[in-house]
Design a protein around this motif. Structure first.
Motif, PDB file in Angstrom:
ATOM      1  N   VAL A  96       7.346  -8.247  -0.054  1.00 58.55           N
ATOM      2  CA  VAL A  96       7.179  -9.029   1.181  1.00 58.55           C
ATOM      3  C   VAL A  96       5.760  -9.012   1.738  1.00 58.55           C
ATOM      4  O   VAL A  96       5.384  -9.911   2.473  1.00 58.55           O
ATOM      5  CB  VAL A  96       8.151  -8.588   2.317  1.00 58.55           C
ATOM      6  CG1 VAL A  96       9.583  -8.852   1.913  1.00 58.55           C
ATOM      7  CG2 VAL A  96       7.945  -7.154   2.732  1.00 58.55           C
ATOM      8  N   ARG A  97       4.995  -8.003   1.385  1.00 53.05           N
ATOM      9  CA  ARG A  97       3.680  -7.935   2.041  1.00 53.05           C
ATOM     10  C   ARG A  97       2.717  -8.955   1.451  1.00 53.05           C
ATOM     11  O   ARG A  97       2.826  -9.320   0.271  1.00 53.05           O
ATOM     12  CB  ARG A  97       3.103  -6.524   1.969  1.00 53.05           C
ATOM     13  CG  ARG A  97       2.660  -6.076   0.597  1.00 53.05           C
ATOM     14  CD  ARG A  97       2.199  -4.621   0.645  1.00 53.05           C
ATOM     15  NE  ARG A  97       2.199  -4.049  -0.688  1.00 53.05           N
ATOM     16  CZ  ARG A  97       1.171  -4.154  -1.531  1.00 53.05           C
ATOM     17  NH1 ARG A  97       0.081  -4.755  -1.180  1.00 53.05           N
ATOM     18  NH2 ARG A  97       1.272  -3.631  -2.737  1.00 53.05           N
ATOM     19  N   THR A  98       1.792  -9.396   2.292  1.00 54.53           N
ATOM     20  CA  THR A  98       0.768 -10.331   1.826  1.00 54.53           C
ATOM     21  C   THR A  98      -0.605  -9.670   1.799  1.00 54.53           C
ATOM     22  O   THR A  98      -1.510 -10.131   1.109  1.00 54.53           O
ATOM     23  CB  THR A  98       0.716 -11.578   2.727  1.00 54.53           C
ATOM     24  OG1 THR A  98       0.543 -11.151   4.083  1.00 54.53           O
ATOM     25  CG2 THR A  98       1.997 -12.386   2.610  1.00 54.53           C
ATOM     26  N   LEU A  99      -0.778  -8.593   2.571  1.00 58.37           N
ATOM     27  CA  LEU A  99      -2.040  -7.847   2.521  1.00 58.37           C
ATOM     28  C   LEU A  99      -2.079  -7.026   1.239  1.00 58.37           C
ATOM     29  O   LEU A  99      -1.091  -6.365   0.894  1.00 58.37           O
ATOM     30  CB  LEU A  99      -2.117  -6.857   3.684  1.00 58.37           C
ATOM     31  CG  LEU A  99      -2.652  -7.296   5.033  1.00 58.37           C
ATOM     32  CD1 LEU A  99      -2.401  -6.184   6.063  1.00 58.37           C
ATOM     33  CD2 LEU A  99      -4.136  -7.609   4.963  1.00 58.37           C
ATOM     34  N   LYS A 100      -3.191  -7.063   0.560  1.00 60.56           N
ATOM     35  CA  LYS A 100      -3.366  -6.173  -0.591  1.00 60.56           C
ATOM     36  C   LYS A 100      -3.729  -4.785  -0.074  1.00 60.56           C
ATOM     37  O   LYS A 100      -4.333  -4.655   1.003  1.00 60.56           O
ATOM     38  CB  LYS A 100      -4.495  -6.687  -1.478  1.00 60.56           C
ATOM     39  CG  LYS A 100      -4.193  -8.033  -2.105  1.00 60.56           C
ATOM     40  CD  LYS A 100      -3.795  -7.825  -3.539  1.00 60.56           C
ATOM     41  CE  LYS A 100      -3.435  -9.149  -4.203  1.00 60.56           C
ATOM     42  NZ  LYS A 100      -2.523  -8.929  -5.329  1.00 60.56           N
ATOM     43  N   VAL A 101      -3.398  -3.777  -0.841  1.00 58.85           N
ATOM     44  CA  VAL A 101      -3.754  -2.415  -0.451  1.00 58.85           C
ATOM     45  C   VAL A 101      -4.638  -1.805  -1.538  1.00 58.85           C
ATOM     46  O   VAL A 101      -4.228  -1.682  -2.696  1.00 58.85           O
ATOM     47  CB  VAL A 101      -2.508  -1.541  -0.216  1.00 58.85           C
ATOM     48  CG1 VAL A 101      -2.913  -0.109   0.122  1.00 58.85           C
ATOM     49  CG2 VAL A 101      -1.649  -2.129   0.902  1.00 58.85           C
ATOM     50  N   ARG A 102      -5.841  -1.481  -1.145  1.00 60.19           N
ATOM     51  CA  ARG A 102      -6.765  -0.808  -2.060  1.00 60.19           C
ATOM     52  C   ARG A 102      -7.011   0.600  -1.550  1.00 60.19           C
ATOM     53  O   ARG A 102      -6.519   0.987  -0.502  1.00 60.19           O
ATOM     54  CB  ARG A 102      -8.108  -1.554  -2.100  1.00 60.19           C
ATOM     55  CG  ARG A 102      -8.024  -2.983  -2.581  1.00 60.19           C
ATOM     56  CD  ARG A 102      -9.421  -3.466  -2.876  1.00 60.19           C
ATOM     57  NE  ARG A 102      -9.524  -4.882  -3.119  1.00 60.19           N
ATOM     58  CZ  ARG A 102     -10.660  -5.479  -3.449  1.00 60.19           C
ATOM     59  NH1 ARG A 102     -11.781  -4.771  -3.545  1.00 60.19           N
ATOM     60  NH2 ARG A 102     -10.698  -6.769  -3.675  1.00 60.19           N
ATOM     61  N   SER A 103      -7.811   1.343  -2.299  1.00 60.66           N
ATOM     62  CA  SER A 103      -8.089   2.713  -1.861  1.00 60.66           C
ATOM     63  C   SER A 103      -9.583   2.993  -1.867  1.00 60.66           C
ATOM     64  O   SER A 103     -10.347   2.405  -2.641  1.00 60.66           O
ATOM     65  CB  SER A 103      -7.378   3.702  -2.782  1.00 60.66           C
ATOM     66  OG  SER A 103      -7.617   5.017  -2.338  1.00 60.66           O
ATOM     67  N   ASN A 104      -9.979   3.891  -0.995  1.00 59.34           N
ATOM     68  CA  ASN A 104     -11.341   4.406  -1.029  1.00 59.34           C
ATOM     69  C   ASN A 104     -11.361   5.511  -2.082  1.00 59.34           C
ATOM     70  O   ASN A 104     -10.493   6.395  -2.058  1.00 59.34           O
ATOM     71  CB  ASN A 104     -11.730   4.975   0.337  1.00 59.34           C
ATOM     72  CG  ASN A 104     -11.694   3.915   1.442  1.00 59.34           C
ATOM     73  OD1 ASN A 104     -11.494   2.731   1.171  1.00 59.34           O
ATOM     74  ND2 ASN A 104     -11.892   4.338   2.677  1.00 59.34           N
ATOM     75  N   ALA A 105     -12.287   5.450  -3.008  1.00 55.69           N
ATOM     76  CA  ALA A 105     -12.336   6.457  -4.073  1.00 55.69           C
ATOM     77  C   ALA A 105     -13.714   6.489  -4.713  1.00 55.69           C
ATOM     78  O   ALA A 105     -14.315   5.441  -4.941  1.00 55.69           O
ATOM     79  CB  ALA A 105     -11.283   6.134  -5.145  1.00 55.69           C
ATOM     80  N   GLU A 106     -14.172   7.705  -4.985  1.00 55.30           N
ATOM     81  CA  GLU A 106     -15.452   7.878  -5.691  1.00 55.30           C
ATOM     82  C   GLU A 106     -15.264   8.598  -7.010  1.00 55.30           C
ATOM     83  O   GLU A 106     -15.961   8.346  -7.972  1.00 55.30           O
ATOM     84  CB  GLU A 106     -16.446   8.746  -4.914  1.00 55.30           C
ATOM     85  CG  GLU A 106     -16.973   8.270  -3.614  1.00 55.30           C
ATOM     86  CD  GLU A 106     -15.967   8.302  -2.486  1.00 55.30           C
ATOM     87  OE1 GLU A 106     -15.753   7.224  -1.913  1.00 55.30           O
ATOM     88  OE2 GLU A 106     -15.417   9.349  -2.168  1.00 55.30           O
TER      89      GLU A 106
END
Ligand code: PEP
Ligand code: MG
Length: 366
Positions: free
Chosen positions: A18-28
């Protein structure tokens, strides 16, 4: 490939549907990137490259770069970092396997990269072959009373272009190496920090484009890439329509934006802020949850201005607020494309994004 199995996995699947926002992550680090992927991150939204330089061998080279008296000295020091950075980016591209990776060029806390104390000053003097007094003077000239409002982000990249040239080169060389290894080229998203004026993005963008052209000429092939900017200063938000001309994407740096909109140091916020929240002067901690009448207004304004110049401009958020459910609801309303948060907040962000999408649907039909 299921990210999690059982009822929890099923529920997360519903949220993702259902979601339309993508979810990314902060990562190094590779570990962060792997964790983020396991939690369902759909890319890296912020790789803070300054975190890659704290290793003793690397910080030595950064110090030499900063303390070198001329361009040649700086270039020489920076060349030492190129193989490290290339390796860093190869690892991230390999792990993320074609998912978007946003790499932010160096945004150093300069004070942490300056030599401190007589021993470090003497070491740098020895390496650079200049006398102690000269190094002491240079370090004094570079030290700032307010480093968070000083020679940071693209300001350093513009005054010392060698470092951004090196990083851009490392990114393109890594992308080509992965394209050769896997047959699929990653699409790096190169992000410029602390932009406050359109000219800063024009200058840094050209630097990145020139580095790309040079690497592509050597390897006889090209890869796609994007160049975008953090929106983390009020001035950047106010000028977002002009800044958008040289940007392929915006990412809201709401940590610095909150600091500069409130005039409240993010490093000292714990000191009196709790009293303000307790007594209701602030209804919540602005560093945790995006307000709708200050920082939020600027985010909305910049989003609208950016898209007035470039319809469809990709918009994300990578400040701490990107993992906060109430702020995620705001990001949905503001029309952002993705949120990026620390790896362990990714599952909650996926749920919050689903909640925000459903909430919107109900609002529209009632
Ligand atoms: C920000 O300012 O919100 C941001 C993501 O950058 P950093 O926290 O590294 O300053
Ligand atoms: Mg910032």
């Amino acid at each position: 490939e299921p990210k999690v199995s059982g009822h929890f996995g099923t529920m997360m699947g519903w949220a993702d549907d259902v979601r339309t926002l993508k979810v990314r992550s902060n990562a190094e680090t590779p570990l962060d990137a792997e964790t983020a992927k396991r939690f369902g991150a759909e890319g890296i939204g912020l790789c803070r490259t300054e975190h890659m330089f704290f290793d003793p061998e690397r910080i030595g080279a950064v110090r030499q770069m900063i303390m070198a008296g001329d361009e040649d000295g700086r270039r020489l020091a920076v060349e030492k970092l190129l193989p490290f950075q290339r390796g860093d980016f190869i690892s991230l591209f390999r792990i993320m396997a074609g998912l978007p990776v946003t790499i932010r060029l160096l945004d150093p806390p300069l004070h942490e990269f300056l030599p401190h104390g007589d021993q470090e000053l003497a070491e740098i003097a020895g390496v650079l072959g200049v006398d102690f007094a000269t190094i002491q003077r240079r370090a004094g000239e570079l030290s700032e009373a307010n480093p968070m409002l000083g020679h940071r982000g693209c300001r350093l990249g513009i005054t010392y272009p060698e470092i951004y040239e090196m990083q851009a080169r490392a990114i393109f060389e890594a992308a080509i190496a992965i394209a050769v290894e896997t047959g699929a080229a990653p699409v790096p998203e190169i992000m410029i920090p602390l932009v406050g004026t359109p000219r800063e993005l024009e200058i840094t963008r050209k630097l990145v484009d020139d580095a790309a052209a040079a690497v592509f000429a050597v390897h006889g092939r090209t890869i796609e890439y994007q160049v975008g900017t953090m929106i983390e200063l009020p001035r950047a938000a106010l000028l977002a329509d002009k800044i958008a001309k040289s940007a392929d994407f915006f990412s809201f740096g709401t940590n610095d934006l909150t600091q500069t909109v409130y005039g409240l140091s993010r490093d000292d916020a714990g000191k009196f802020l709790p009293k303000y929240v307790e007594s209701g002067i602030y209804d919540k901690d602005p560093f945790v949850t995006l307000d709708r009448d200050g920082v939020g207004l600027l985010v909305q304004m910049a989003a609208d201005k950016g898209r007035a110049t470039k319809p469809g401009l990709k918009l994300g958020i990578c400040g701490e607020h990107g993992g906060d459910p109430a702020s995620i609801a705001f990001c949905q309303e503001a029309g952002l494309d993705y949120v990026s948060c620390s790896p362990y907040r990714v599952p909650v962000a996926r749920l919050a994004a689903a909640q925000a999408a459903i909430g919107n649907r109900v609002d529209r039909t009632s």
